[in-house]
Design a protein around this motif. Structure first.
Motif, PDB file in Angstrom:
ATOM      1  N   ALA A  20       0.815  -1.213   0.000  1.00  0.00           N
ATOM      2  CA  ALA A  20       0.000   0.000   0.000  1.00  0.00           C
ATOM      3  C   ALA A  20       0.849   1.264   0.000  1.00  0.00           C
ATOM      4  O   ALA A  20       0.362   2.338  -0.354  1.00  0.00           O
ATOM      5  CB  ALA A  20      -0.945  -0.003   1.199  1.00  0.00           C
ATOM      6  N   ASN A  53     -12.275  -5.458   1.670  1.00  0.00           N
ATOM      7  CA  ASN A  53     -10.883  -5.876   1.666  1.00  0.00           C
ATOM      8  C   ASN A  53     -10.458  -6.467   0.332  1.00  0.00           C
ATOM      9  O   ASN A  53      -9.285  -6.386  -0.037  1.00  0.00           O
ATOM     10  CB  ASN A  53     -10.632  -6.852   2.816  1.00  0.00           C
ATOM     11  N   PHE A  56      -9.460  -3.453  -1.356  1.00  0.00           N
ATOM     12  CA  PHE A  56      -8.131  -3.036  -0.906  1.00  0.00           C
ATOM     13  C   PHE A  56      -7.041  -3.842  -1.610  1.00  0.00           C
ATOM     14  O   PHE A  56      -6.052  -3.278  -2.104  1.00  0.00           O
ATOM     15  CB  PHE A  56      -8.034  -3.211   0.607  1.00  0.00           C
ATOM     16  N   GLN A 301      -7.488  -3.857   7.143  1.00  0.00           N
ATOM     17  CA  GLN A 301      -7.955  -2.495   7.385  1.00  0.00           C
ATOM     18  C   GLN A 301      -6.958  -1.697   8.224  1.00  0.00           C
ATOM     19  O   GLN A 301      -6.840  -0.479   8.066  1.00  0.00           O
ATOM     20  CB  GLN A 301      -9.326  -2.523   8.045  1.00  0.00           C
ATOM     21  N   LYS A 304      -4.468  -0.608   5.604  1.00  0.00           N
ATOM     22  CA  LYS A 304      -5.059   0.436   4.767  1.00  0.00           C
ATOM     23  C   LYS A 304      -5.066   1.778   5.495  1.00  0.00           C
ATOM     24  O   LYS A 304      -4.660   2.814   4.937  1.00  0.00           O
ATOM     25  CB  LYS A 304      -6.470   0.036   4.368  1.00  0.00           C
ATOM     26  N   GLU A 308      -2.772   5.009   4.427  1.00  0.00           N
ATOM     27  CA  GLU A 308      -3.424   6.254   4.014  1.00  0.00           C
ATOM     28  C   GLU A 308      -2.936   7.426   4.852  1.00  0.00           C
ATOM     29  O   GLU A 308      -2.722   8.536   4.323  1.00  0.00           O
ATOM     30  CB  GLU A 308      -4.937   6.108   4.106  1.00  0.00           C
TER      31      GLU A 308
END
Length: 386
Positions: A20, A53, A56, A301, A304, A308
């Motif tokens: 990510a 997800n 994601f 999560q 993520k 972010e």
């Protein structure tokens, strides 16, 4: 060596966090003792991946490379109580194409590993293991077993429920052993499952049947230690008979295709998942009962949310600042606490033997099943629609 982020742990949460951060300016290192390997045949450790997800995994470049023949959609779910109650969920009735997907752990891990191997802003250190850590004011310095020293603005513990990082940095974890084990195995079925997941709340624990591709299922039987030990000692044919009977022979006769194995279950609460220069993700940050199937969904999560936050910071901001990292902790607290409380309460509700409780909990399940609005709210939360 100097880095912006050092991730200790190359499991699903750590790997997905690294992926990510692929398009950021951050210089990353990933420390892992061994690379994941594909399962021989079918992996007995599988996860139910929610749509949010799956999205994601799509965004970080992993989903499209997964073997589509090993991804099984969940179209419906049937939950049965210990007194004749039933709760049904349907993708069609909810207005979605799937409730989720069943994926093997090793399938996801191997694909995420291939992604990070190609990542230009990441240094992969494997095999490698941490030896000491010094949490300084301006940097955390991680010394590896081979003597290498990694200086980083942010250290991330993604090294599982027995996290070395969490213990070495003094973040406490409150463990509540359940006295249960999660027994897992895969089976061939006589009859097709048609994409339906099934779960039974039984006197001897919680049994889940999860659909795999073809006429195959993976099971998770969360059961007291003594019963799990008994099941593990059975011959394959006897285990198949016991599992089929426990599941009301819903799919006919079963044939074992992977040896049964088991792991101890416990609730783990970590009051603080951040500190100056430190953040925890995945199983290092929380542990829940597997009856919800949400374990790795929480971990994804975590990855993520942290990615972010880091990606949105300006170049002049300190990504290791506790003040900044508390935003990540706050963002993840509600969902994590809710899932821990819900699964823990459900487990207690169906394990207690108080007079009249069995009737009450089964009446509650039937009442919920008769209220489409309530059912829709429950399933939409599970899908990540809120």
């Amino acid at each position: 060596m100097q880095f912006d982020v050092v991730i200790v742990g190359g499991g699903l949460a750590g790997l997905s966090l690294a992926c990510a951060l692929r398009d950021t300016r951050l210089k990353i290192a990933l420390v892992e003792s061994r690379a994941p390997t594909p399962a021989i045949g079918w992996d007995a450790r599988v996860y139910a991946i929610s749509p949010v997800n799956a999205d994601f995994l799509q965004k970080i470049g992993a989903w499209k490379h997964l073997d589509a023949e090993r991804i099984t959609p969940i179209y419906a779910m049937k939950i049965l109580g210990d007194g004749g109650a039933q709760l049904d969920f349907s993708a069609y009735e909810t207005g979605v194409s799937e409730l989720g997907w069943i994926l093997e752990s090793s399938l996801m891990a191997c694909e995420l590993w291939e992604n990070v191997k190609r990542q230009s802003n990441l240094t992969l250190l494997c095999p490698a293991a941490p030896r000491t850590v010094d949490m300084g004011e301006n940097a955390a310095v991680l010394t590896l077993a081979d003597g290498q020293r990694l200086s980083t603005r942010l250290l991330v513990g993604a090294d599982g429920r027995d996290s070395w990082v969490r213990q070495a940095t003094g973040l406490p974890a409150i463990n509540t052993p359940y006295g249960e084990m999660g027994l897992v195995a895969n089976f061939e079925c006589e009859h097709p499952h048609r994409g339906m997941a099934r779960q039974w709340f039984r006197d001897d624990g919680v049994l889940a049947w999860l659909p795999l591709s073809g006429k195959r299922i993976s099971i998770v039987w969360s059961t007291p230690d003594a019963h799990a030990t008994e099941l593990l000692a059975l011959a394959p044919e006897e285990l198949c008979t016991r599992v089929a009977m426990a599941g009301d022979q819903a799919l006919g006769e079963l044939k074992l295709i992977t040896p049964a194995t088991a792991f101890p279950l416990r609730l783990m609460h970590v009051p603080r998942i951040v500190a100056p220069r430190l953040a925890l993700v995945g199983d290092a940050a929380h542990g829940i009962h597997p009856l919800s199937g949400h374990g790795i969904n929480l971990g994804y999560q975590d990855a993520k949310a942290l990615a972010e936050l880091l990606a949105a910071t300006a170049e002049w901001q300190d990504i290791g600042s506790e003040r900044l990292l508390r935003r990540y902790q706050s963002a993840r607290r509600e969902e994590t606490v809710l899932m821990q409380y819900t699964t823990h309460t459900l487990r207690r509700l169906f394990r207690e033997k108080l007079p009249g409780l069995k009737s009450l909990r089964n009446i509650g399940m039937n009442l919920t099943n008769a209220l489409p609005v309530v059912k829709n709210l429950l399933v939409r939360y599970a899908l990540g629609a809120f």
